[in-house]
Scaffold this active site. Structure first.
Site, PDB file in Angstrom:
ATOM      1  N   ASP A   1       3.181  11.896 -10.787  1.00  0.00           N
ATOM      2  CA  ASP A   1       4.512  11.276 -10.690  1.00  0.00           C
ATOM      3  C   ASP A   1       5.440  11.841 -11.761  1.00  0.00           C
ATOM      4  O   ASP A   1       6.594  12.178 -11.496  1.00  0.00           O
ATOM      5  CB  ASP A   1       4.424   9.745 -10.852  1.00  0.00           C
ATOM      6  CG  ASP A   1       3.919   9.078  -9.579  1.00  0.00           C
ATOM      7  OD1 ASP A   1       3.718   9.804  -8.585  1.00  0.00           O
ATOM      8  OD2 ASP A   1       3.739   7.849  -9.568  1.00  0.00           O
TER       9      ASP A   1
ATOM     10  N   ASP B   1       0.247   2.502  -9.062  1.00  0.00           N
ATOM     11  CA  ASP B   1       1.171   3.340  -8.294  1.00  0.00           C
ATOM     12  C   ASP B   1       1.495   2.671  -6.962  1.00  0.00           C
ATOM     13  O   ASP B   1       0.615   2.451  -6.142  1.00  0.00           O
ATOM     14  CB  ASP B   1       0.504   4.704  -8.073  1.00  0.00           C
ATOM     15  CG  ASP B   1       1.436   5.712  -7.426  1.00  0.00           C
ATOM     16  OD1 ASP B   1       2.648   5.600  -7.662  1.00  0.00           O
ATOM     17  OD2 ASP B   1       0.959   6.588  -6.689  1.00  0.00           O
TER      18      ASP B   1
ATOM     19  N   THR C   1       8.549   4.371  -6.286  1.00  0.00           N
ATOM     20  CA  THR C   1       8.116   3.775  -5.014  1.00  0.00           C
ATOM     21  C   THR C   1       8.152   2.250  -5.074  1.00  0.00           C
ATOM     22  O   THR C   1       8.601   1.596  -4.136  1.00  0.00           O
ATOM     23  CB  THR C   1       6.692   4.231  -4.660  1.00  0.00           C
ATOM     24  OG1 THR C   1       5.853   4.088  -5.800  1.00  0.00           O
ATOM     25  CG2 THR C   1       6.676   5.681  -4.234  1.00  0.00           C
ATOM     26  N   THR C   2       7.679   1.714  -6.196  1.00  0.00           N
ATOM     27  CA  THR C   2       7.654   0.252  -6.324  1.00  0.00           C
ATOM     28  C   THR C   2       9.071  -0.318  -6.277  1.00  0.00           C
ATOM     29  O   THR C   2       9.332  -1.312  -5.608  1.00  0.00           O
ATOM     30  CB  THR C   2       6.969  -0.149  -7.651  1.00  0.00           C
ATOM     31  OG1 THR C   2       5.722   0.539  -7.725  1.00  0.00           O
ATOM     32  CG2 THR C   2       6.718  -1.633  -7.709  1.00  0.00           C
TER      33      THR C   2
END
Length: 477
Positions: A354, A31, A64-65
């Site tokens: 998520d 994550d 997010t990545t």
């Protein structure tokens, strides 16, 4: 450097990271936001990029990545433009224009999804979990997640406060389940108490059932043992009175946030009342939703209206209490996640969180996109056309923005051990010939219609990732 650190976790074939903090605690995760939060970073510019991930996590729950990787690539491309003596303000303006245009194009490309289209929502959940620890059982978990979201959707609004996640080690993830009501991981305070109660009156207590200590320090001289006995008798009387107040209220089950004295436990057991002590504050809040009870902070002011209604049953094997609300207006559900070890459960919980966020965002927003790099290649192609209509040096910045977007399919291919340049050429060709949903199947290495293949992403998360990444890059510029 920050973008590089998380880039290798992107996609189904992305690698996990093992992080060890100063205390020696180990976190194993895929994550992006967890990795960045755990990393020790002193550089002020790098910290601005980490804020991108945190914003993305708060607003969209996933992606997010992608957001961080795109921000890093924008800055890398901006550096090339700065070396060509293009002023930062021109680049900032170009990036801003490109970001606005990209968001409009996303809206144009996106496919509408109905809140009750379970099949598509399951695909959204599966796409979110792919490449994380939850992937092995993603079909079962995706089903549970979609059921959970539909259980807490009231009149088209998803209310996540009615959803609780509990974790347990010792079994495999395939034993995870969705339960109506709450799961309390506690034992009864006394062995002689009843283990379950059907349609019981529930008391939620935020006061200790113990002897009250004096606020001031007092010294008492005792001349006779019988005087000491009077103190003990008085304490016992106090406890009896507290228990009597609970009995008089009509409560069958007591969930106490604080402690319960040994003697009080004995009296409660004699009265046939099931009591649980040191219940977590978050559990008390959740029980309030499920039972309709009020949290009582003072036993003297307790009223019958403060009690809630629920059925309580004990699972001896897992040492859990299941509390199920009574009535049609109860929406609370608990997702019980199981895993073999603490690290497995933690990563499973992050992946499921998520996916829950992504599905609830999709239900609220109602738009989806084809994943697997399809949307990025399509946006890059459209932005290059858009750049031709812009005069001045901003045109170069818009083109640099388009190049930065193609980082996503390049990294997806690279992480899967495929040739990123060849695949990018194939993807561009497919999009030029009008196939908007052509993306990358990293398992076969082919270019396919990813939407039909079940790789579906929420449009809101993608919009948020692009706007956060652009703003962060512009801030640094």
């Amino acid at each position: 450097a920050v973008a590089e650190a998380v880039r290798s976790t992107l996609g189904p074939k992305g690698m996990d990271k093992m992080l060890v903090d100063s205390m020696g605690d180990v976190t194993i995760t895929n994550d992006g936001v967890t990795i960045l939060k755990e990393m020790d970073i002193d550089n002020p510019t790098a910290e601005m990029i980490i804020e991108v991930a945190e914003t993305q996590e708060d607003e969209a729950g996933d992606g997010t990545t992608t957001a961080v990787a795109v921000a890093g690539e924008l800055l890398k491309n901006a550096e090339d433009l700065l070396e060509q003596d293009i002023h930062p303000t021109a680049i900032i303006k170009g990036f801003h224009l490109a970001s606005q245009q990209a968001r409009e194009e996303i809206d144009d490309i996106s496919e509408h999804v109905d809140a009750d289209d379970e099949d598509l929502l399951r695909k959204v959940a599966e796409t979110s979990m792919t490449g994380k620890g939850a992937e092995l059982d993603k079909e079962l978990l995706a089903q549970i997640i979609v059921e959970a979201i539909s259980s807490v959707t009231v009149e088209g609004q998803v209310d996540m406060q009615y959803l609780n996640i509990e974790t347990q080690t010792g079994q495999s993830a395939s034993n995870s389940e969705l339960l109506k009501g709450a799961v309390i991981d506690k034992d009864p305070v006394h062995d002689n108490m009843p283990k379950s109660a059907e349609e019981a009156n529930i008391l939620l207590l935020n006061e200790a059932v113990e002897i009250e200590e004096t606020d001031v320090d007092t010294e008492v001289n005792v001349t006779d043992p019988s005087q000491l006995q009077q103190f003990l008798d008085q304490e016992e009387k106090q406890l009896k009175q507290k228990v009597q107040q609970i009995v008089d209220s009509g409560a069958d089950v007591v969930f106490c946030q604080k402690g319960i004295d040994d003697l009080a436990q004995h009296y409660l057991a004699k009265e046939g009342i099931l009591a649980v002590r040191r219940t977590k504050k978050s559990d008390i809040r959740f029980l309030k939703n499920i039972t309709g009870a009020a949290v009582v902070s003072d036993l003297d002011s307790i009223e019958a209206a403060d009690l809630g209604r629920a059925s309580v049953r004990r699972d001896e094997a897992d040492e859990l209490f299941y509390v199920e609300g009574i009535g049609d207006d109860v929406h609370g559900v608990t997702l019980l996640l199981r895993g073999s070890t603490d690290h497995v459960v933690d990563e499973l919980e992050r992946g499921v969180n998520d996916a829950l966020d992504v599905v609830s965002t999709t239900v609220a927003d109602g738009r989806t996109l084809a994943g697997g790099g399809a949307i990025e290649v399509e946006l890059a192609s459209r932005l290059r056309d858009y750049a031709d209509s812009i005069e001045g040096r901003e045109q170069l910045a818009v083109e640099a923005f388009a190049d930065a977007l193609e980082l996503v399919p390049r990294v997806l291919a690279g992480n899967a051990g495929l040739d990123s340049i060849d695949l990018l050429v194939d993807l561009r060709a497919a999009h030029e010939s009008g196939d908007q949903r052509a993306g990358l199947d990293v398992f076969s290495g082919d270019v396919v219609d990813t939407f039909d293949a079940g790789v579906v992403e929420p449009a809101h998360a993608k919009e948020q990732a692009l706007s956060s990444a652009t703003e962060a890059a512009n801030l640094v510029l």
